[in-house]
Write a protein that holds these residues in place. Structure first.
Motif, mmCIF file in Angstrom:
data_model
loop_
_atom_site.group_PDB
_atom_site.id
_atom_site.type_symbol
_atom_site.label_atom_id
_atom_site.label_comp_id
_atom_site.label_asym_id
_atom_site.label_seq_id
_atom_site.Cartn_x
_atom_site.Cartn_y
_atom_site.Cartn_z
ATOM 1 N N PHE A 45 4.249 -40.531 -25.357
ATOM 2 C CA PHE A 45 3.477 -39.441 -25.948
ATOM 3 C C PHE A 45 2.625 -38.807 -24.849
ATOM 4 C CE2 PHE A 45 -0.352 -38.686 -29.040
ATOM 5 C CZ PHE A 45 -0.236 -37.321 -28.871
ATOM 6 N N LEU A 46 2.863 -37.520 -24.612
ATOM 7 C CA LEU A 46 2.217 -36.805 -23.503
ATOM 8 C C LEU A 46 1.320 -35.678 -24.008
ATOM 9 C CD1 LEU A 46 2.063 -36.309 -20.375
ATOM 10 C CD2 LEU A 46 3.947 -34.683 -20.703
ATOM 11 N N THR A 47 0.126 -35.604 -23.430
ATOM 12 C CA THR A 47 -0.741 -34.443 -23.618
ATOM 13 C C THR A 47 -1.370 -34.135 -22.263
ATOM 14 O OG1 THR A 47 -2.464 -33.473 -25.031
ATOM 15 C CG2 THR A 47 -2.827 -35.735 -24.283
ATOM 16 N N GLY A 48 -2.225 -33.114 -22.198
ATOM 17 C CA GLY A 48 -2.841 -32.798 -20.920
ATOM 18 C C GLY A 48 -3.394 -31.395 -20.873
ATOM 19 N N THR A 49 -3.637 -30.918 -19.657
ATOM 20 C CA THR A 49 -4.270 -29.604 -19.477
ATOM 21 C C THR A 49 -3.537 -28.764 -18.441
ATOM 22 O OG1 THR A 49 -5.894 -30.767 -18.077
ATOM 23 C CG2 THR A 49 -6.614 -30.082 -20.260
ATOM 24 N N ASP A 50 -3.514 -27.463 -18.721
ATOM 25 C CA ASP A 50 -2.881 -26.423 -17.910
ATOM 26 C C ASP A 50 -4.014 -25.731 -17.135
ATOM 27 O OD1 ASP A 50 -1.512 -24.234 -16.954
ATOM 28 O OD2 ASP A 50 -1.079 -23.369 -18.918
ATOM 29 N N GLU A 51 -4.019 -25.836 -15.800
ATOM 30 C CA GLU A 51 -5.246 -25.525 -15.066
ATOM 31 C C GLU A 51 -5.123 -24.421 -14.027
ATOM 32 O OE1 GLU A 51 -6.972 -29.231 -13.701
ATOM 33 O OE2 GLU A 51 -6.310 -30.257 -15.524
ATOM 34 N N HIS A 52 -3.979 -23.772 -13.937
ATOM 35 C CA HIS A 52 -3.819 -22.698 -12.955
ATOM 36 C C HIS A 52 -3.825 -21.336 -13.625
ATOM 37 C CE1 HIS A 52 -1.881 -25.938 -10.292
ATOM 38 N NE2 HIS A 52 -3.004 -25.570 -9.713
ATOM 39 N N GLY A 53 -3.749 -20.284 -12.807
ATOM 40 C CA GLY A 53 -3.626 -18.930 -13.336
ATOM 41 C C GLY A 53 -4.875 -18.097 -13.138
ATOM 42 N N GLN A 54 -4.691 -16.801 -13.310
ATOM 43 C CA GLN A 54 -5.754 -15.830 -13.038
ATOM 44 C C GLN A 54 -6.936 -15.990 -14.000
ATOM 45 O OE1 GLN A 54 -4.202 -11.876 -12.977
ATOM 46 N NE2 GLN A 54 -5.994 -10.990 -11.968
ATOM 47 N N LYS A 55 -6.650 -16.332 -15.266
ATOM 48 C CA LYS A 55 -7.740 -16.477 -16.230
ATOM 49 C C LYS A 55 -8.683 -17.614 -15.841
ATOM 50 C CE LYS A 55 -5.416 -16.661 -20.155
ATOM 51 N NZ LYS A 55 -5.146 -16.761 -21.606
ATOM 52 N N VAL A 56 -8.116 -18.712 -15.363
ATOM 53 C CA VAL A 56 -8.949 -19.842 -14.946
ATOM 54 C C VAL A 56 -9.767 -19.454 -13.709
ATOM 55 C CG1 VAL A 56 -8.928 -22.226 -14.102
ATOM 56 C CG2 VAL A 56 -7.365 -21.532 -15.927
ATOM 57 N N GLU A 57 -9.111 -18.764 -12.778
ATOM 58 C CA GLU A 57 -9.808 -18.326 -11.567
ATOM 59 C C GLU A 57 -10.990 -17.431 -11.930
ATOM 60 O OE1 GLU A 57 -7.849 -17.281 -7.484
ATOM 61 O OE2 GLU A 57 -7.978 -15.410 -8.638
ATOM 62 N N GLN A 58 -10.773 -16.515 -12.864
ATOM 63 C CA GLN A 58 -11.853 -15.605 -13.259
ATOM 64 C C GLN A 58 -12.950 -16.328 -14.039
ATOM 65 O OE1 GLN A 58 -10.165 -12.208 -15.285
ATOM 66 N NE2 GLN A 58 -9.381 -11.324 -13.379
ATOM 67 N N ALA A 59 -12.563 -17.266 -14.914
ATOM 68 C CA ALA A 59 -13.564 -18.035 -15.665
ATOM 69 C C ALA A 59 -14.423 -18.870 -14.721
ATOM 70 C CB ALA A 59 -12.873 -18.933 -16.695
ATOM 71 N N ALA A 60 -13.797 -19.428 -13.684
ATOM 72 C CA ALA A 60 -14.545 -20.206 -12.691
ATOM 73 C C ALA A 60 -15.518 -19.314 -11.919
ATOM 74 C CB ALA A 60 -13.572 -20.891 -11.734
ATOM 75 N N GLN A 61 -15.057 -18.117 -11.551
ATOM 76 C CA GLN A 61 -15.936 -17.172 -10.847
ATOM 77 C C GLN A 61 -17.131 -16.808 -11.721
ATOM 78 O OE1 GLN A 61 -13.217 -13.994 -9.933
ATOM 79 N NE2 GLN A 61 -12.442 -14.960 -8.067
ATOM 80 N N ALA A 62 -16.879 -16.584 -13.006
ATOM 81 C CA ALA A 62 -17.969 -16.244 -13.929
ATOM 82 C C ALA A 62 -18.970 -17.388 -14.061
ATOM 83 C CB ALA A 62 -17.398 -15.886 -15.298
ATOM 84 N N ALA A 63 -18.461 -18.628 -13.944
ATOM 85 C CA ALA A 63 -19.336 -19.807 -14.030
ATOM 86 C C ALA A 63 -19.983 -20.138 -12.688
ATOM 87 C CB ALA A 63 -18.538 -21.006 -14.537
ATOM 88 N N GLY A 64 -19.553 -19.454 -11.632
ATOM 89 C CA GLY A 64 -20.149 -19.660 -10.315
ATOM 90 C C GLY A 64 -19.725 -20.947 -9.642
ATOM 91 N N VAL A 65 -18.515 -21.424 -9.961
ATOM 92 C CA VAL A 65 -18.024 -22.661 -9.338
ATOM 93 C C VAL A 65 -16.600 -22.451 -8.853
ATOM 94 C CG1 VAL A 65 -19.479 -24.193 -10.736
ATOM 95 C CG2 VAL A 65 -17.195 -23.581 -11.554
ATOM 96 N N ALA A 66 -16.119 -23.381 -8.022
ATOM 97 C CA ALA A 66 -14.737 -23.334 -7.545
ATOM 98 C C ALA A 66 -13.791 -23.615 -8.704
ATOM 99 C CB ALA A 66 -14.525 -24.361 -6.436
ATOM 100 N N PRO A 67 -12.571 -23.036 -8.681
ATOM 101 C CA PRO A 67 -11.631 -23.257 -9.789
ATOM 102 C C PRO A 67 -11.369 -24.736 -10.083
ATOM 103 C CG PRO A 67 -10.838 -21.479 -8.410
ATOM 104 C CD PRO A 67 -12.037 -22.055 -7.709
ATOM 105 N N LYS A 68 -11.237 -25.561 -9.054
ATOM 106 C CA LYS A 68 -10.949 -26.986 -9.297
ATOM 107 C C LYS A 68 -12.125 -27.678 -9.984
ATOM 108 C CE LYS A 68 -8.431 -30.767 -8.833
ATOM 109 N NZ LYS A 68 -9.299 -31.839 -9.283
ATOM 110 N N VAL A 69 -13.345 -27.340 -9.576
ATOM 111 C CA VAL A 69 -14.536 -27.921 -10.214
ATOM 112 C C VAL A 69 -14.584 -27.514 -11.689
ATOM 113 C CG1 VAL A 69 -17.067 -27.925 -10.231
ATOM 114 C CG2 VAL A 69 -15.822 -27.993 -8.045
ATOM 115 N N PHE A 70 -14.305 -26.230 -11.953
ATOM 116 C CA PHE A 70 -14.289 -25.728 -13.321
ATOM 117 C C PHE A 70 -13.210 -26.445 -14.133
ATOM 118 C CE2 PHE A 70 -12.693 -22.795 -16.562
ATOM 119 C CZ PHE A 70 -13.873 -22.396 -17.186
ATOM 120 N N ALA A 71 -12.015 -26.569 -13.554
ATOM 121 C CA ALA A 71 -10.899 -27.215 -14.258
ATOM 122 C C ALA A 71 -11.205 -28.689 -14.535
ATOM 123 C CB ALA A 71 -9.617 -27.088 -13.441
#
Length: 512
Positions: A45-71
């Motif tokens: 049984f597998l679950t997880g998170t999808d962490e790439h893409g422009q939306k994540v990059e922009q959400a991280a920028q809005a939060a003022g952190v690096a994309p990996k930290v945000f993810a």
């Protein structure tokens, strides 16, 4: 021979916090996994998170952190939600993990080697919110008169170099897949919609971007990152160890069931099988799309402030009451509405009264009149045999419903037996038999205890904690809780613990 069952949730996109819709799909997948384990199957049984893409990059920028930290932060929140909802996943995949990146690149390379990817330039309408390209003929007019995606998402005209996947070459093979395997895609409405879409003609799919960098680099051309859906869909293989076909987990491929929200059915039922065809990899057996949730009749939205964290519901009502409600309220696969009134009604009528009160009445009578000892199974009347017969067919009946992903129908099958038990106890009146026929009273109570054992065993996937407690009270030992174990009656003479209520009635706290 042990069967293997591989079930997945979609991997959840980390541009926002988890809500009841995410929990719904996860609970459904968990119920599937638990059911197959109890049926004796080997389950992954597998679950997880999808962490790439422009939306994540922009959400991280809005939060003022690096994309990996945000993810990292949002992924941890999704894992916390899964744990809080008792999701019994075997692995939690993250698309930022090295194992996934290597696997996605290997899948890309395989598809490219087979001639299904080529370099060109993309020019067309792109919806950032959907991470999806749309043709001119798919656009609709929004409330402000502007062109928008069919989902209502804003679109912008994009022009940039891009690698393309030859999706158009797989149109006939996809239609053949749907025709020859009618069970591949469900429910019926989603299947018809996908077939109609494919019949209209498939265009080649842009599968890389150069306008942002938060993604998996394309093998041999790090100016491009993979289209987020090529990256994300690969998770179903990367968690198994692909491209190492000798990895132990690869024995679970092909996936038995991909459970997804209906908004992403297209990606799973068109793009994913086409990618796999291009790579020469066997296709999953089934994709099933569940519906959306509204809240008190309104669409969930941040602006309305009605986005519900499932953990808040659990704090109010208890975990198993929430798990039960989301799969009981509306046929699985359809859209559902979450209202406190309906949740309270289900809890108080079906859990507290129908099942909880039945168990409490039966166990209390055994405690008072049989010394708290499980009676022997002795003389069975025609009525006794009829009730126990209804219980005995539940494993087969539910297996058929689970095969169709008809989880709500499966619960109704169990509730038919619960209602039959309540009619039986009222008709047999063991409290009256205590004065006139003690042996018959013991026989009736034994029939009810056996029926409750069957009911609690079959409901374990839906309400694991509550049913563990019920089986404890029924004297069912840990090794006697599988579906196969129901074929052997429990030996009489076991001392049962003092009965305790399992499903308390819910009363809304008074407003101060």
């Amino acid at each position: 021979m042990t069967r293997r069952f591989y079930v997945t949730t979609p991997i959840y996109y980390v541009n926002g916090a988890p809500h009841i819709g995410h929990a719904y799909t996860s609970i459904a997948a968990d119920v599937m996994a638990r059911f197959h384990r109890l049926a004796g199957d080997e389950v992954f049984f597998l679950t997880g998170t999808d962490e790439h893409g422009q939306k994540v990059e922009q959400a991280a920028q809005a939060a003022g952190v690096a994309p990996k930290v945000f993810a990292d932060e949002v992924s941890a929140n999704f894992r916390s939600m899964a744990n809080a909802m008792a999701i019994s996943y075997d692995d939690f995949i993250r698309t930022t993990e090295p194992r996934h990146i290597a696997s996605a690149q290997a899948l890309w390379s395989k598809v490219a080697e087979n001639g299904a990817i080529y370099l060109d330039a993309y020019e067309g309408w792109y919806a950032l919110r959907d991470e999806c390209f749309y043709g001119e003929d798919e656009l609709i007019t929004g409330p402000d008169g502007q062109k928008v995606a069919p989902t209502g998402a804003p679109v912008e005209w994009v022009k940039e170099p891009s690698y393309f996947f030859r999706l158009s070459a797989y149109q006939d093979r996809l239609l053949e897949l749907y025709e020859q395997n009618p069970e591949f895609l469900g429910p019926h409405g989603a299947r018809n919609e996908i077939i109609s879409f494919v019949k209209q003609g498939l265009r080649d799919l842009s599968v890389s971007r150069t306008s942002f960098k938060w993604g998996i680099p394309v093998p041999g051309d790090d100016q491009h990152v993979m289209y987020v859906w090529f990256d994300a869909l690969a998770n179903y293989l990367s968690a198994l160890g692909y491209p190492d076909t000798s990895a132990p987990r690869m024995a679970f491929w092909p996936a038995s069931l991909h459970l997804v929200g209906k908004d992403i059915a297209r990606f799973h039922a068109i793009y994913w099988p086409a990618f796999l065809m291009a790579a020469g990899i066997e296709l999953p057996k089934k994709v099933f799309a569940n519906g959306w949730w509204t809240i008190e009749g309104q669409k969930m939205s941040k602006s309305l402030g009605n986005v519900i964290d499932p953990r808040e519901l659990v704090a109010d009502f208890g975990l198993d009451a929430v798990r039960f409600f989301v799969l009981r309220e509306v046929p699985f696969g359809g859209d559902s509405d979450l209202s406190r009134k309906a949740l309270i009604m289900r809890n108080n009528v079906e859990l507290a009264n129908d099942l909880g009160n039945l168990a409490q009445r039966t166990l209390s009578l055994v405690a008072r009149n049989c010394g708290g000892v499980l009676p022997e199974r002795r003389n069975l009347t025609e009525e006794d045999q009829k009730l126990l017969g209804q219980v005995s067919v539940l494993p087969q009946l539910l297996a058929s419903q689970f095969e169709r992903c008809a989880l709500t129908d499966a619960l109704e099958d169990v509730w038919k037996v619960i209602r039959a038990c309540n009619a039986y106890i009222d008709h047999q009146a063991p409290w009256a038999l205590r004065k006139t026929d003690v042996e018959r009273m013991a026989d009736v109570l034994r029939v009810l205890l056996d029926a409750l054992r069957g009911i609690a065993t079959m409901l374990q996937p839906f309400m694991p904690h509550s049913m563990d407690r019920m089986l404890d009270q029924l004297g069912v030992e840990a090794g006697e809780r599988t579906f196969a174990a129901l074929e052997l009656p429990l030996p009489g003479g076991r001392q049962l613990p003092a009965p305790q209520g399992i499903f308390p009635r819910y009363v809304e706290p008074e407003q101060v």
